[in-house]
Design an enzyme around this catalytic site. Sequence first.
Site, PDB file in Angstrom:
ATOM      1  N   LYS A   1      75.613  81.532  81.817  1.00  0.00           N
ATOM      2  CA  LYS A   1      76.551  81.961  80.788  1.00  0.00           C
ATOM      3  C   LYS A   1      77.100  83.347  81.107  1.00  0.00           C
ATOM      4  O   LYS A   1      76.499  84.090  81.875  1.00  0.00           O
ATOM      5  CB  LYS A   1      75.819  82.062  79.435  1.00  0.00           C
ATOM      6  CG  LYS A   1      75.437  80.735  78.813  1.00  0.00           C
ATOM      7  CD  LYS A   1      74.734  80.960  77.482  1.00  0.00           C
ATOM      8  CE  LYS A   1      74.321  79.636  76.844  1.00  0.00           C
ATOM      9  NZ  LYS A   1      75.446  78.772  76.455  1.00  0.00           N
TER      10      LYS A   1
ATOM     11  N   ARG B   1      70.882  68.546  75.210  1.00  0.00           N
ATOM     12  CA  ARG B   1      70.969  67.079  75.153  1.00  0.00           C
ATOM     13  C   ARG B   1      69.980  66.421  76.117  1.00  0.00           C
ATOM     14  O   ARG B   1      69.548  65.305  75.895  1.00  0.00           O
ATOM     15  CB  ARG B   1      72.412  66.657  75.445  1.00  0.00           C
ATOM     16  CG  ARG B   1      72.917  67.064  76.797  1.00  0.00           C
ATOM     17  CD  ARG B   1      74.436  67.079  76.870  1.00  0.00           C
ATOM     18  NE  ARG B   1      75.010  68.232  76.162  1.00  0.00           N
ATOM     19  CZ  ARG B   1      76.306  68.450  76.027  1.00  0.00           C
ATOM     20  NH1 ARG B   1      77.178  67.611  76.550  1.00  0.00           N
ATOM     21  NH2 ARG B   1      76.739  69.505  75.371  1.00  0.00           N
TER      22      ARG B   1
END
Length: 477
Positions: free
Chosen positions: A255, A329
Amino acid sequence: MPSPKIDVRTAAAGTPDFITFFIKGSALPAGVPPEEFDGSPGSLVLLRDKNQRTLIVGLGEKEKIEPDSLRRAAGTAIKHLLKLGSTEAALDLVPFPDHVAPAVEGALLASYKFEGFGKDPSKNKRGVLAKLQVLVTEHELPRARTQAREAEIGVAITNAVRDIGNLPGNMLTPAILAEKAEEMALARGLTVKVWTERHLKRDGFGGILAVGQGSVHPPRLIVLEYFGGPKAKRETPIALIGKAVTFDTGGISIKGGAQMDEMKFDKMGGLAVLGIMLAAAELKLPLNLVGVIPSAENMPGPDAYRPGDIITTRDGKTIEVLNTDAEGRIILADAIAHVRLTYKPSAILEYSTLTGAVIMALGFRRAGLFTTEEKLRDALVAAGKTTGELVWPMPLDDEYKEGIKSEIATAKNIGGREGSACISASFVKLWAEDTPFVHIDIAGTAWTTKPPAHLEAGATGFGVRLTLAALRVGLPV
Ligand code: BES
Ligand code: ZN
Ligand code: ZN
């Protein structure tokens, strides 16, 4: 932080600071200058008698008053009194017997403060609320006591979850989270099982292992069982699943630096599940629940998983990793497969700070609710309105599965940018197969930097009170 003692009674004992709620447009109490106070939400006026302070707090117009009005007004009032050093307050709820629960919740949520580290507590001028009196008529006493007790348990556990949520990544690794969860769950009579790396390998949890392998702090899977309902239904409990990434750097798909510290809150889905399980046990809800919390730290260490990797999850489905920052996920896939294969649940409710996209869609006030089950959707939307933890229905149609089609695996872990919150939800749903499934994306609501009246900056515990309210009424499963 100890919770204040709650005392539901018909008249104040001693000289607590008084909080009265004011409906905009009604006659102003004597001594209140009209130019200083108009009764709009959040407005305040303090009256001082010899040894009694009375704080009047505005609720806004009568027609617009809802449970959250009382929650926020009580929060505003308590914060104000604590700043004045108050330690004991009385809520005058005689005119609002239907709103005892939200008012008590607002007061208790607002009295929470994260203590921090190495700060001198004697320099803290803010009072600590030791006692909260709740005043109602004699006739309302029994109902008010029940409402207050339920509110108290829900908030005490929400605040406990906020405390863990606010811990930084160096202080809360997956192993430490598992230890804390175990201790808290055992204290309330829940069954706890924790998978360490060795057992995750043995049982084929390829997703949790992959996400955790870039960190020196190994991953965990925490499973909590609460069987408070009928014996026969132990076979088909309701499953609650929560993402607990203790810190999300993005991994190799790292990030940007801005606000990366906030990624310590990437564990809040898992903490919501922990809170719901603990509170359900404390409230002795007549239900069978299983809570599953996959936990990992997403780091770009030397053995980190990489874009292009193919992972095999607990049920044999495979994932083509195209972005290591879409890690939630992947751990959820393992957890959902596990709960489906082990418990055959009647429904799966899953909580996660899954996507930045849901914040683009809904902002910070509402969580995204993704399900094709209309009755579950309606039940959760209604629970959102009573608790102020709002959820907004989002689509989960099969068309979104197109986005995650892979040539070489069951699915790839990212789709395009458009509709990305929905595509992400459809990825997670694949692992639920035919089990009724609800995904709640709490990325915008799990923590706050601009807190509303009843909260402070940091973890909110979103999802605990929402789900308890829905479970108390009974989920249509
Ligand atoms: N934990 C983040 C989602 C997130 C972002 C929560 C900002 C709260 C605030 C998640 O793991 C993530 O990084 N998602 C990516 C997915 C993308 C790579 C498809 C995102 O939302 O950008
Ligand atoms: Zn991520
Ligand atoms: Zn994440």
